[in-house]
Design a protein around this motif. Structure first.
Motif, PDB file in Angstrom:
ATOM      1  N   LEU A 241     -38.298   2.243  24.815  1.00 28.39           N
ATOM      2  CA  LEU A 241     -37.663   2.273  23.498  1.00 28.39           C
ATOM      3  C   LEU A 241     -36.735   1.068  23.434  1.00 28.39           C
ATOM      4  O   LEU A 241     -35.751   0.992  24.165  1.00 28.39           O
ATOM      5  CB  LEU A 241     -36.874   3.569  23.298  1.00 28.39           C
ATOM      6  CG  LEU A 241     -36.086   3.665  21.989  1.00 28.39           C
ATOM      7  CD1 LEU A 241     -37.014   3.582  20.791  1.00 28.39           C
ATOM      8  CD2 LEU A 241     -35.260   4.944  21.948  1.00 28.39           C
TER       9      LEU A 241
ATOM     10  N   GLU B 268     -33.180  -1.977  26.294  1.00 29.63           N
ATOM     11  CA  GLU B 268     -34.440  -1.301  26.620  1.00 29.63           C
ATOM     12  C   GLU B 268     -34.144   0.007  27.358  1.00 29.63           C
ATOM     13  O   GLU B 268     -33.338   0.022  28.294  1.00 29.63           O
ATOM     14  CB  GLU B 268     -35.316  -2.169  27.529  1.00 29.63           C
ATOM     15  CG  GLU B 268     -35.689  -3.509  26.954  1.00 29.63           C
ATOM     16  CD  GLU B 268     -36.378  -4.373  27.994  1.00 29.63           C
ATOM     17  OE1 GLU B 268     -37.315  -5.091  27.615  1.00 29.63           O
ATOM     18  OE2 GLU B 268     -35.965  -4.337  29.172  1.00 29.63           O
TER      19      GLU B 268
ATOM     20  N   GLN C 191     -30.576  -4.716  12.605  1.00 26.01           N
ATOM     21  CA  GLN C 191     -30.977  -4.025  13.833  1.00 26.01           C
ATOM     22  C   GLN C 191     -32.365  -3.398  13.654  1.00 26.01           C
ATOM     23  O   GLN C 191     -32.668  -2.803  12.630  1.00 26.01           O
ATOM     24  CB  GLN C 191     -29.954  -2.937  14.185  1.00 26.01           C
ATOM     25  CG  GLN C 191     -30.181  -2.299  15.538  1.00 26.01           C
ATOM     26  CD  GLN C 191     -29.137  -1.248  15.859  1.00 26.01           C
ATOM     27  OE1 GLN C 191     -29.189  -0.145  15.333  1.00 26.01           O
ATOM     28  NE2 GLN C 191     -28.185  -1.607  16.710  1.00 26.01           N
ATOM     29  N   GLU C 192     -33.187  -3.546  14.677  1.00 31.02           N
ATOM     30  CA  GLU C 192     -34.548  -3.009  14.656  1.00 31.02           C
ATOM     31  C   GLU C 192     -34.822  -2.254  15.962  1.00 31.02           C
ATOM     32  O   GLU C 192     -34.261  -2.572  17.010  1.00 31.02           O
ATOM     33  CB  GLU C 192     -35.572  -4.138  14.515  1.00 31.02           C
ATOM     34  CG  GLU C 192     -35.482  -4.931  13.226  1.00 31.02           C
ATOM     35  CD  GLU C 192     -36.097  -4.204  12.048  1.00 31.02           C
ATOM     36  OE1 GLU C 192     -36.703  -3.129  12.269  1.00 31.02           O
ATOM     37  OE2 GLU C 192     -35.989  -4.714  10.912  1.00 31.02           O
ATOM     38  N   SER C 193     -35.705  -1.242  15.885  1.00 34.81           N
ATOM     39  CA  SER C 193     -36.124  -0.489  17.071  1.00 34.81           C
ATOM     40  C   SER C 193     -37.629  -0.308  17.046  1.00 34.81           C
ATOM     41  O   SER C 193     -38.243  -0.192  15.982  1.00 34.81           O
ATOM     42  CB  SER C 193     -35.445   0.890  17.126  1.00 34.81           C
ATOM     43  OG  SER C 193     -34.047   0.766  17.293  1.00 34.81           O
TER      44      SER C 193
ATOM     45  N   VAL D  15     -39.208  -7.033  19.622  1.00 35.36           N
ATOM     46  CA  VAL D  15     -38.198  -6.598  18.674  1.00 35.36           C
ATOM     47  C   VAL D  15     -37.326  -7.775  18.246  1.00 35.36           C
ATOM     48  O   VAL D  15     -36.777  -7.791  17.137  1.00 35.36           O
ATOM     49  CB  VAL D  15     -37.347  -5.455  19.276  1.00 35.36           C
ATOM     50  CG1 VAL D  15     -36.374  -5.986  20.329  1.00 35.36           C
ATOM     51  CG2 VAL D  15     -36.593  -4.699  18.189  1.00 35.36           C
TER      52      VAL D  15
ATOM     53  N   THR E 120     -30.314  -6.055  18.380  1.00 35.15           N
ATOM     54  CA  THR E 120     -29.142  -6.124  17.496  1.00 35.15           C
ATOM     55  C   THR E 120     -28.737  -7.587  17.304  1.00 35.15           C
ATOM     56  O   THR E 120     -28.510  -8.305  18.293  1.00 35.15           O
ATOM     57  CB  THR E 120     -27.958  -5.345  18.093  1.00 35.15           C
ATOM     58  OG1 THR E 120     -28.369  -3.996  18.347  1.00 35.15           O
ATOM     59  CG2 THR E 120     -26.767  -5.354  17.152  1.00 35.15           C
TER      60      THR E 120
ATOM     61  N   THR F 288     -34.339  -1.665  21.316  1.00 36.59           N
ATOM     62  CA  THR F 288     -33.488  -1.867  20.136  1.00 36.59           C
ATOM     63  C   THR F 288     -32.893  -3.268  20.188  1.00 36.59           C
ATOM     64  O   THR F 288     -32.287  -3.652  21.190  1.00 36.59           O
ATOM     65  CB  THR F 288     -32.356  -0.826  20.083  1.00 36.59           C
ATOM     66  OG1 THR F 288     -32.921   0.479  20.029  1.00 36.59           O
ATOM     67  CG2 THR F 288     -31.483  -1.050  18.855  1.00 36.59           C
TER      68      THR F 288
END
Length: 583
Positions: free
Chosen positions: A205, A225, A190-192, A180, A209, A207
């Motif tokens: 999952l 995480e 921001q990406e997930s 990510v 930032t 993410t």
């Protein structure tokens, strides 16, 4: 003249000390010589711990952990220092450490600010490492700066092995399937994504930032995480449970059968299993009025209790009354209660009826065929509107309880003879459960004998058993008293038998009257016993005998003259196991 890098280090106002990855001194600048009173030529190449023990311990600690040490106070005999040590890591390889320090006397003016910084640093470290979520911190090039303990567990890594490396290196080495951080550096937002970790088999999952400096450039990427594995497992379990629940709403499970035995209910025969299958269905209908039919001793009361215990009302009262045991007026008073002075001898405070006692629960009306006609009308009124009125009372009120009725009489014949109200019968016969007599389900006899033998052995602290000859006698008996009679025979045999086996007492109980025994056999033969049921009961008995004589299915196959696979298949059909027989 130009100023080069060596000049920057040499003329720094702070002491600067450089060591290699093993802690050997490579460089000592001018301020270090002054503060520490060192001869540079003499100490270059030596271990820092030999030259400067207090400072050297902190430098070696930094080299070992690959983590910087900031604001450490070193108090020596000649001088006290404030020390910062930073590891030098290139392409994931530890190259050495750079230490810079000042005398504490020169640092005292900023001591208060230093304490604030250290406190803030400790708070930040505590927050990061206390988090149950994994946290990574990377710089603007994707190089890993920090990894917390939770992330170490989720990814199956040690922070020291990845700090200083780039996330692209980790993707290339298949530590995880995608990054990510790379997506954040590319999109600048921001990406997930869901990341799979081969080492731990977990799905995370993730993410990322970005953090921007005053010029709008990314200088950090913070990655969070969260383990989705348990959530996915839970979702799969819920789906599996839903499928199982849907399946077992249609049929009884083996676990249900074990629960039935706690209520003295045994159901090995197909006929009895069908009855219990229907009972389980009816137990889920909250306002069902159920009529149970069966000969005396077949277990109508046990079945009523089982329905109640399996229903949503199971935690509420179960109230049972025998309609044949009380005279009409007293039965009415017991069922519906009475007010003060309702009749001669009535209590001064009146009495609550059993319907009121069973509010939100279940009322079981046993022997309803013996209920007087006047009470039949009052019961019909309750079934229609759930309202009752006490004897001598003027007001009706609502009582919410399920009604289960039972009789051993020919209720349809009673309706035709006008001895039982037709409208009440039609109100009750929406759901009828017909319990077959024991003579029509001989395969249940073996299980019932085992069940009651174990029960009374525990109750009377004995170890009595029954021989095949005793089982033969029981299988040939017509059991006009059904399960109640069988239960009484086994109890009497356990209590009265002076031997380890109960066969003589069993045979004596059944053979008291030759005529009754003969008539019982005739009744058994004339009843609607299906040949397959009888054959199944005999086959089960033969298998049980063989299991007692053998230690394995292979031995049983040799004894019975059939294949081992046939033995296993037929044992499974009859739900037989070695532990069950030898217990």
């Amino acid at each position: 003249m130009k100023i080069d890098e060596k000049d920057v280090v040499e003329f720094s106002s702070n002491g600067v000390l450089v060591t290699d990855e093993k802690g050997r001194i490579l460089l000592i600048n001018r301020q270090s010589k002054k503060i520490l009173n060192l001869d540079a030529k003499r100490h270059i190449g030596r271990l820092v711990s030999d030259t400067l023990p207090l400072v050297g311990d902190r430098i070696l600690e930094c080299l070992k952990t690959r983590r910087p040490i900031l604001g450490a106070q070193i108090s020596g005999k000649q001088v006290s220092l404030v020390l910062n040590v930073t590891p030098v890591i290139k392409d994931g390889m530890l190259c050495g450490a750079v230490s810079n320090f000042q005398e504490l006397s020169a640092f005292e003016n900023s001591a208060r600010n230093l304490e604030s910084y250290k406190r803030l640093n400790r708070q930040l470290e505590t927050i990061i490492h206390a988090s149950s979520d994994g946290i990574w911190v990377c710089d603007e090039k994707g190089e890993i700066i920090h990894v917390n303990e939770a992330s170490e567990k989720l990814n199956g890594i040690q922070a020291a092995d990845v700090v200083g490396k780039t996330v692209r290196n980790l993707v290339d080495t298949q530590l995880f399937d995608q990054s990510v951080t790379l997506k954040v550096l590319e999109s600048r937002q921001q990406e997930s994504l869901v990341q799979f970790i081969p080492r731990t088999g977990r799905h995370l999952l993730v993410t990322g930032t970005p953090a921007f400096d005053e010029y709008g450039n990314i200088f950090l990427v913070v990655v969070n995480e969260r383990d989705m594995t348990e959530l996915n497992t839970l979702r799969e379990k819920i789906e599996q449970t839903r499928k199982i629940s849907q399946k077992y709403r249609e049929e009884l499970t083996d676990l249900s059968m074990l629960e039935l035995k706690r209520h003295d209910i045994v159901a090995e025969s197909d006929k009895m299993r069908q009855v219990l299958h229907m009972a389980m269905k009816l137990s889920r209908i909250d306002d069902a009025n159920i009529l149970i039919l069966g000969e005396s001793g077949t277990g109508k009361g046990l079945l009523a209790k089982f329905i109640h215990k399996s229903s949503s009302r199971c935690k509420n009262p179960f109230v049972q009354i025998n309609c044949a045991a009380l005279p009409e007026q007293l039965l009415e008073a017991e069922l519906f209660g009475y007010e003060k002075g309702a009749f001669s001898g009535a209590g001064e405070k009146g009495k609550v009826g059993l319907f009121e006692v069973a509010h939100t629960g279940t009322v079981f009306l046993d022997e309803i065929g013996d209920m007087p006609p006047s009470l039949q009308a009052k019961l019909l009124t309750y079934l229609d509107n759930h309202e009752i009125r006490r004897l001598g009372g003027t007001e009706s009120f609502v009582v919410n309880c399920a009604v289960i009725a039972a009789t051993n009489q020919d209720i349809e014949g009673m309706v035709k003879e006008k001895r039982f109200r037709k409208d009440l019968y039609f109100r009750l016969n929406s759901f009828i459960l017909q319990i077959p007599p024991l003579r029509e389900r001989p395969e249940d006899i073996f299980e019932l004998v085992q069940f009651y033998l174990e029960k009374y052995n525990r109750e009377y602290n004995t170890r009595k058993r029954i021989r095949p000859s005793g089982l033969d006698t029981l299988l040939d008996h017509a059991f006009p008293g059904n399960v109640r009679e069988l239960k009484s025979i086994i109890k009497k045999a356990v209590v009265m038998s002076d031997r380890e086996t109960i066969d003589p007492v069993v045979m004596s109980s059944i053979d008291k009257s030759a005529k009754e025994n003969s008539r019982g056999r005739e009744n058994a033969l004339s009843s609607r016993i299906r040949l397959p049921d009888r054959v199944a009961a005999v086959e089960k008995e033969i298998l049980a005998r063989a299991m007692k004589a053998c230690r394995s299915t292979r031995e049983m196959a040799g004894l019975l003259g059939i294949s081992q696979s046939t033995v296993v298949r037929r044992m499974k059909r009859h739900r037989l196991a070695f532990d069950k027989i030898h217990s």
